[in-house]
Design a protein around this motif. Structure first.
Motif, short mmCIF file in Angstrom:
data_model
loop_
_atom_site.label_atom_id
_atom_site.label_comp_id
_atom_site.label_asym_id
_atom_site.label_seq_id
_atom_site.Cartn_x
_atom_site.Cartn_y
_atom_site.Cartn_z
N THR A 32 0.95 -6.34 2.83
CA THR A 32 0.21 -5.79 4.01
C THR A 32 -0.44 -4.16 3.69
O THR A 32 0.09 -3.63 2.88
CB THR A 32 1.37 -5.86 5.16
N ASN A 33 -1.19 -3.84 4.89
CA ASN A 33 -1.67 -2.51 4.76
C ASN A 33 -2.28 -2.26 3.41
O ASN A 33 -1.73 -1.51 2.68
CB ASN A 33 -0.61 -1.54 4.93
N GLY A 88 -9.02 -0.91 4.62
CA GLY A 88 -7.83 -1.39 4.58
C GLY A 88 -7.84 -2.57 5.37
O GLY A 88 -8.52 -2.65 6.26
N ASN A 90 -5.62 -6.69 6.05
CA ASN A 90 -4.43 -7.64 5.90
C ASN A 90 -4.81 -9.09 5.76
O ASN A 90 -4.26 -9.86 6.00
CB ASN A 90 -3.37 -7.51 6.89
#
Length: 121
Positions: A32-33, A88, A90
């Motif tokens: 994630t991220n 960025g 996900n």
């Protein structure tokens, strides 16, 4: 996770409009991220470059959304230019797409090329 750049799209020399194959993004592997960087090399390119993502585990035609779009309307004749973007996300899947349908005066001889689009994360 990718340790070397993935080639999202090879040369656009033989097509005005092209959609690259989907690649698994970091979110697919449970990360994630994530920070991702794409880079592309252009020669006299005119058109729109889309980076598209999907949150579907097996994306269909309608599961893709635009992460970012860059439009190039004035090429620098005889030169090659590189561009990039870092973002960025996900997402589970990523792909690149080139679109020139918005401009009916473009053809293979006057719209330039993108030699490749690379992804690194």
């Amino acid at each position: 996770m990718a340790t070397v750049p993935l080639v999202l799209l090879n040369s656009s020399a033989n097509s005005l409009n092209i959609t690259g194959l989907p690649f698994k993004a970091p979110g697919y592997f449970g990360y994630t991220n994530n920070s991702m960087t794409t880079q592309w090399a252009m020669a006299n390119f005119i058109g729109r470059l889309y980076l598209e993502g999907s949150l579907a585990s097996t994306p269909g035609t309608n599961d893709w959304f635009t992460i970012t779009m860059k439009e190039y309307s004035t090429p620098s004749p005889g030169t090659t230019r590189n561009d990039y973007i870092t973002f960025g996300t996900n997402i589970l899947w990523i792909r690149a797409r080139i679109d020139r349908t918005y401009n009916s005066s473009l053809n293979l001889s006057n719209s330039g090329t993108i030699s490749n689009i690379l992804l690194n994360y």
